[in-house]
Design a protein around this motif. Structure first.
Motif, PDB file in Angstrom:
ATOM      1  N   ASP A  53       1.068   4.326  -2.810  1.00  0.00           N
ATOM      2  CA  ASP A  53       0.958   5.758  -2.489  1.00  0.00           C
ATOM      3  C   ASP A  53       2.170   6.544  -2.970  1.00  0.00           C
ATOM      4  O   ASP A  53       2.050   7.699  -3.383  1.00  0.00           O
ATOM      5  CB  ASP A  53       0.796   5.945  -0.983  1.00  0.00           C
ATOM      6  CG  ASP A  53      -0.584   5.515  -0.492  1.00  0.00           C
ATOM      7  OD1 ASP A  53      -1.463   5.297  -1.342  1.00  0.00           O
ATOM      8  OD2 ASP A  53      -0.764   5.396   0.726  1.00  0.00           O
ATOM      9  N   THR A 107      -7.143   2.472  -4.926  1.00  0.00           N
ATOM     10  CA  THR A 107      -5.764   2.281  -4.472  1.00  0.00           C
ATOM     11  C   THR A 107      -5.650   1.215  -3.393  1.00  0.00           C
ATOM     12  O   THR A 107      -4.562   0.975  -2.873  1.00  0.00           O
ATOM     13  CB  THR A 107      -5.180   3.591  -3.921  1.00  0.00           C
ATOM     14  OG1 THR A 107      -5.924   3.991  -2.774  1.00  0.00           O
ATOM     15  CG2 THR A 107      -5.233   4.693  -4.973  1.00  0.00           C
ATOM     16  N   LYS A 161       1.407   4.797 -11.924  1.00  0.00           N
ATOM     17  CA  LYS A 161       0.058   4.345 -11.631  1.00  0.00           C
ATOM     18  C   LYS A 161      -0.775   4.258 -12.912  1.00  0.00           C
ATOM     19  O   LYS A 161      -1.504   3.286 -13.144  1.00  0.00           O
ATOM     20  CB  LYS A 161      -0.629   5.290 -10.644  1.00  0.00           C
ATOM     21  CG  LYS A 161      -0.004   5.355  -9.256  1.00  0.00           C
ATOM     22  CD  LYS A 161      -0.703   6.440  -8.453  1.00  0.00           C
ATOM     23  CE  LYS A 161      -0.055   6.637  -7.096  1.00  0.00           C
ATOM     24  NZ  LYS A 161      -0.398   5.563  -6.174  1.00  0.00           N
ATOM     25  N   ASN A 164       0.824  -1.213   0.000  1.00  0.00           N
ATOM     26  CA  ASN A 164       0.000   0.000   0.000  1.00  0.00           C
ATOM     27  C   ASN A 164       0.856   1.260   0.000  1.00  0.00           C
ATOM     28  O   ASN A 164       0.524   2.256  -0.656  1.00  0.00           O
ATOM     29  CB  ASN A 164      -0.925   0.003   1.226  1.00  0.00           C
ATOM     30  CG  ASN A 164      -2.126  -0.910   1.049  1.00  0.00           C
ATOM     31  OD1 ASN A 164      -2.689  -1.007  -0.039  1.00  0.00           O
ATOM     32  ND2 ASN A 164      -2.498  -1.607   2.111  1.00  0.00           N
ATOM     33  N   THR A 165       1.963   1.226   0.732  1.00  0.00           N
ATOM     34  CA  THR A 165       2.863   2.376   0.734  1.00  0.00           C
ATOM     35  C   THR A 165       3.498   2.570  -0.636  1.00  0.00           C
ATOM     36  O   THR A 165       3.660   3.705  -1.105  1.00  0.00           O
ATOM     37  CB  THR A 165       3.957   2.187   1.806  1.00  0.00           C
ATOM     38  OG1 THR A 165       3.334   2.038   3.089  1.00  0.00           O
ATOM     39  CG2 THR A 165       4.890   3.385   1.848  1.00  0.00           C
ATOM     40  N   ARG A 192       1.070   4.199   7.791  1.00  0.00           N
ATOM     41  CA  ARG A 192      -0.259   4.064   7.232  1.00  0.00           C
ATOM     42  C   ARG A 192      -1.280   4.845   8.053  1.00  0.00           C
ATOM     43  O   ARG A 192      -1.343   4.710   9.289  1.00  0.00           O
ATOM     44  CB  ARG A 192      -0.699   2.591   7.187  1.00  0.00           C
ATOM     45  CG  ARG A 192       0.162   1.689   6.323  1.00  0.00           C
ATOM     46  CD  ARG A 192       0.290   2.183   4.919  1.00  0.00           C
ATOM     47  NE  ARG A 192      -1.011   2.327   4.286  1.00  0.00           N
ATOM     48  CZ  ARG A 192      -1.220   3.037   3.191  1.00  0.00           C
ATOM     49  NH1 ARG A 192      -0.230   3.696   2.639  1.00  0.00           N
ATOM     50  NH2 ARG A 192      -2.414   3.097   2.664  1.00  0.00           N
ATOM     51  N   TYR A 195      -5.764  13.231  -2.417  1.00  0.00           N
ATOM     52  CA  TYR A 195      -4.790  12.237  -2.883  1.00  0.00           C
ATOM     53  C   TYR A 195      -4.319  12.482  -4.307  1.00  0.00           C
ATOM     54  O   TYR A 195      -3.126  12.582  -4.581  1.00  0.00           O
ATOM     55  CB  TYR A 195      -5.423  10.843  -2.766  1.00  0.00           C
ATOM     56  CG  TYR A 195      -4.502   9.686  -3.117  1.00  0.00           C
ATOM     57  CD1 TYR A 195      -3.760   9.050  -2.131  1.00  0.00           C
ATOM     58  CD2 TYR A 195      -4.388   9.218  -4.429  1.00  0.00           C
ATOM     59  CE1 TYR A 195      -2.933   7.984  -2.435  1.00  0.00           C
ATOM     60  CE2 TYR A 195      -3.558   8.158  -4.735  1.00  0.00           C
ATOM     61  CZ  TYR A 195      -2.836   7.550  -3.745  1.00  0.00           C
ATOM     62  OH  TYR A 195      -2.007   6.491  -4.060  1.00  0.00           O
ATOM     63  N   TRP A 196      -5.252  12.601  -5.250  1.00  0.00           N
ATOM     64  CA  TRP A 196      -4.853  12.705  -6.656  1.00  0.00           C
ATOM     65  C   TRP A 196      -4.440  14.125  -7.033  1.00  0.00           C
ATOM     66  O   TRP A 196      -3.659  14.310  -7.966  1.00  0.00           O
ATOM     67  CB  TRP A 196      -5.977  12.209  -7.570  1.00  0.00           C
ATOM     68  CG  TRP A 196      -6.030  10.708  -7.614  1.00  0.00           C
ATOM     69  CD1 TRP A 196      -6.991   9.902  -7.094  1.00  0.00           C
ATOM     70  CD2 TRP A 196      -5.051   9.837  -8.185  1.00  0.00           C
ATOM     71  NE1 TRP A 196      -6.671   8.585  -7.301  1.00  0.00           N
ATOM     72  CE2 TRP A 196      -5.494   8.509  -7.980  1.00  0.00           C
ATOM     73  CE3 TRP A 196      -3.846  10.038  -8.860  1.00  0.00           C
ATOM     74  CZ2 TRP A 196      -4.767   7.398  -8.420  1.00  0.00           C
ATOM     75  CZ3 TRP A 196      -3.124   8.928  -9.301  1.00  0.00           C
ATOM     76  CH2 TRP A 196      -3.589   7.631  -9.079  1.00  0.00           C
ATOM     77  N   ARG A 231      -0.894  14.553  -6.761  1.00  0.00           N
ATOM     78  CA  ARG A 231      -0.153  13.850  -7.804  1.00  0.00           C
ATOM     79  C   ARG A 231      -0.358  14.473  -9.178  1.00  0.00           C
ATOM     80  O   ARG A 231      -0.102  13.839 -10.202  1.00  0.00           O
ATOM     81  CB  ARG A 231      -0.559  12.380  -7.794  1.00  0.00           C
ATOM     82  CG  ARG A 231       0.006  11.652  -6.574  1.00  0.00           C
ATOM     83  CD  ARG A 231      -0.804  10.431  -6.187  1.00  0.00           C
ATOM     84  NE  ARG A 231      -0.174   9.760  -5.051  1.00  0.00           N
ATOM     85  CZ  ARG A 231      -0.305  10.143  -3.783  1.00  0.00           C
ATOM     86  NH1 ARG A 231      -1.046  11.197  -3.487  1.00  0.00           N
ATOM     87  NH2 ARG A 231       0.291   9.481  -2.814  1.00  0.00           N
ATOM     88  N   THR A 243     -12.702  11.384   3.389  1.00  0.00           N
ATOM     89  CA  THR A 243     -11.626  10.448   3.699  1.00  0.00           C
ATOM     90  C   THR A 243     -12.193   9.050   3.848  1.00  0.00           C
ATOM     91  O   THR A 243     -13.209   8.830   4.515  1.00  0.00           O
ATOM     92  CB  THR A 243     -10.911  10.849   5.003  1.00  0.00           C
ATOM     93  OG1 THR A 243     -10.435  12.192   4.888  1.00  0.00           O
ATOM     94  CG2 THR A 243      -9.730   9.934   5.282  1.00  0.00           C
ATOM     95  N   TRP A 267      -7.442   7.134   2.129  1.00  0.00           N
ATOM     96  CA  TRP A 267      -7.521   7.788   0.818  1.00  0.00           C
ATOM     97  C   TRP A 267      -8.411   9.027   0.937  1.00  0.00           C
ATOM     98  O   TRP A 267      -9.409   9.020   1.658  1.00  0.00           O
ATOM     99  CB  TRP A 267      -8.087   6.821  -0.210  1.00  0.00           C
ATOM    100  CG  TRP A 267      -8.068   7.335  -1.609  1.00  0.00           C
ATOM    101  CD1 TRP A 267      -7.037   7.283  -2.491  1.00  0.00           C
ATOM    102  CD2 TRP A 267      -9.155   7.966  -2.310  1.00  0.00           C
ATOM    103  NE1 TRP A 267      -7.398   7.850  -3.699  1.00  0.00           N
ATOM    104  CE2 TRP A 267      -8.688   8.280  -3.609  1.00  0.00           C
ATOM    105  CE3 TRP A 267     -10.459   8.307  -1.968  1.00  0.00           C
ATOM    106  CZ2 TRP A 267      -9.495   8.896  -4.562  1.00  0.00           C
ATOM    107  CZ3 TRP A 267     -11.255   8.927  -2.913  1.00  0.00           C
ATOM    108  CH2 TRP A 267     -10.772   9.221  -4.196  1.00  0.00           C
TER     109      TRP A 267
END
Length: 552
Positions: free
Chosen positions: A71, A278, A78, A67-68, A137, A430-431, A434, A362, A367
């Motif tokens: 992320d 994710t 991705k 999971n890390t 996490r 989150y996105w 990115r 959340t 996420w």
């Protein structure tokens, strides 16, 4: 004669050989050394998974590291994974991690042929990585560190123990020992090849113990998986009974799809609904443990339980959800009858203060998502049901957000546990962190579903059929052309509402041979799907979809 050494016995080894073996350090053969490394790793991971089964599946160091990695992976990585492997991207990641760890364990074992220190260092470093991953996490707490710590301790202990067994039981060879000689033969307690006469028995004992470790690791890993499923939300969902909306969605009218001609059925079954998220391990939350916190720009902080939501008047809405990762012609688009409570009604429980432009949601796994407040208040839904049933686990049980007209990454938080009213300047989801767009209205798109690419269809009139969508604007028309010729206007299926896709079909007279067919849609505002291909980043793909097939 002096040179013949008449007093020497046949079993006396040459002095030079004896001296060599006496002064050379022992080392494990490559096979046992590699096996020790692999079994040490496997035992550690299995025990970590077992402890995580008690604490929570995501505490497993293997899953926490995975999971890390998800992320921390750059957005292009991705996108490549989703584009290349689709919904199997997580299986590919798990498999890839397994292969890498196996290779590292083999290397650690081989480096430990002369002593256990290299493998010990490897186990400690790997365990530390697991501890750091669990610690970082957002969905895990201090007690969850027990899983990676247990994995670290067991990995080190098993590795060093097996290494000692391998050395003690004769699963070693001298640095310069000969491998020649008659197998099994021994004279005065020594084999012809110079290894101890009991080496065969010792090696068998080593293999038996190794097999025991392997079986134990398998049992521990399986036990962890079973324990993780003991709190399965399936029973929790079944116990809820049917969800009956006070305001049901209108029935799907006849002619809404052309499924016999190759389009999808208008309503996507729960099992066929696309899934892109994710979560390496699907979060499992029981309704009795679920709570939704409302805070931020509100008059008062409120925490709602599942019963609070269930007791509110439920509505049912037919909505098409689209993933921003969808390439032109992609399959990440599905339609369902969602049952839930309007988000406006939910937020009114806390009292919405003026000035907020973002609903920052959340998930239980940490996420985050940012949705424009105006869209949330206009048509957002806190969904607890899907096609007449409680939400499936993989689609967000017990509750998720559904905001029609926006790509999923800004509108469709699954396993939601926290809603905060704030401004986009306050927090980035989150996105957005990115590089994706802040506001993401779904673009006008169309897709050809039939004929399938590179198939052969009978000569004569050819039916071309597909889907189009422009949520919240609606589809005005779809046009199709063959081999760069004139555009033909397709027949549209019956419209259900502006939040859903729309099916289309057209008959084309095509001669024998290969043909290329393209489509484009125009929405109700007059905007036509552009020809130029644009990748999904940062706010959705554009371009005409095309397919090639042969008329026989």
């Amino acid at each position: 004669m002096e040179s013949g050494r008449p007093g020497a016995t046949p079993s006396e080894p040459p002095s030079s050989s004896a001296g060599h073996r006496a002064g050379a350090p022992d080392r494990l053969p490559a096979g046992p050394a590699a096996l020790v490394g692999v079994l040490g790793l496997g035992a550690g991971l299995a025990v970590g998974h077992l402890v995580a089964g008690v604490l929570g599946p995501n505490a497993s160091p293997f899953l926490a590291v995975g999971n890390t990695a998800i992320d921390l992976a750059p957005a292009p990585v991705k996108e490549f994974a989703i584009r290349t492997f689709g919904t199997h991207d997580k299986l590919v990641l798990i498999g890839g991690m397994g292969v890498v760890l196996l290779g590292l364990a083999v290397v650690a074992g081989l480096l430990s042929r002369r002593g256990p220190r290299p493998g010990t260092v490897f186990a400690v470093v790997l365990g530390a990585v697991g501890v750091a991953a669990v610690w970082s996490r957002p969905d895990l707490g201090p007690v969850d560190l027990l899983a990676p710590v247990a994995a670290l301790v067991v990995g080190v202990v098993v590795f060093r123990w097996l290494h000692a067994v391998a050395v003690r039981r004769g699963a070693r060879v001298g640095d310069g020992a000969s491998a020649e000689g008659v197998e099994g033969a021994a004279v005065d307690g020594a084999a012809v090849d110079g290894s101890p006469a009991g080496a065969g028995t010792g090696r068998r004992r080593f293999l038996v113990m190794s097999a025991g470790v392997a079986v134990g690791a398998g049992v521990a890993g399986t036990g962890g998986q079973l324990l993780a499923g003991r709190g399965d939300t399936g029973g929790s969902a079944v116990g809820l009974g049917p969800l009956t909306p006070a305001t049901p969605a209108p029935p799907i009218p006849a002619g809404a799809d052309f499924a016999p001609l190759g389009t999808p059925s208008f309503i996507t079954s729960n099992s066929d609904f696309y899934r892109v998220d994710t979560a390496l391990s699907v979060p499992r939350v029981r309704v009795e443990n679920w709570a939704l916190r409302l805070h931020g720009g509100v008059d008062r902080e409120v925490v709602l339980g599942y019963a609070d939501i269930r007791d509110m008047p439920l509505v049912e809405r037919t909505v098409t959800i689209t993933c921003v990762s969808n390439e032109v012609g992609g399959e990440y688009v599905s339609t369902s009858n969602f049952i839930g409570v309007p988000l406006r009604d939910v937020l009114e429980r806390a009292g919405v203060k003026p000035g907020a432009d973002q609903l920052f949601s959340t998930s239980v796994d940490g996420w985050t998502c940012g949705t424009p407040v105006a869209d949330v208040l206009d048509r957002g839904l806190l969904a607890i049901g899907m096609n007449g049933e409680p939400l499936p686990i993989e689609h967000g049980f017990p509750a998720r957000l559904v905001v029609p007209g926006l790509y999923g990454y800004v509108s469709a938080t699954k396993w939601v546990v926290d809603l905060e009213l704030n401004r986009f300047d306050d927090k980035q989801a989150y996105w957005l962190e990115r590089g994706w767009a802040q506001r993401a209205p779904i673009k006008t798109q169309s897709r050809i579903d039939a004929p399938s690419p590179f198939t052969t269809v009978p000569a004569g009139s050819v039916t071309v059929a597909g889907i189009a969508y422009a949520q919240q604007r609606g589809i005005g028309k779809v046009e199709v052309r063959a081999d760069g010729g004139p555009w033909r206007t397709a027949e549209l299926g019956t419209e259900v509402n502006l939040a859903t896709w729309r099916m289309w079909r057209v008959e084309l007279d095509l001669g024998p041979g290969e043909h290329t067919v393209e489509c484009r849609a125009t929405d109700r505002t007059g905007a036509t799907q552009p020809e130029a291909r644009v990748a999904p980043t940062p706010d959705g793909a554009t371009g005409w979809h095309s397919t090639q097939f042969t008329v026989g």
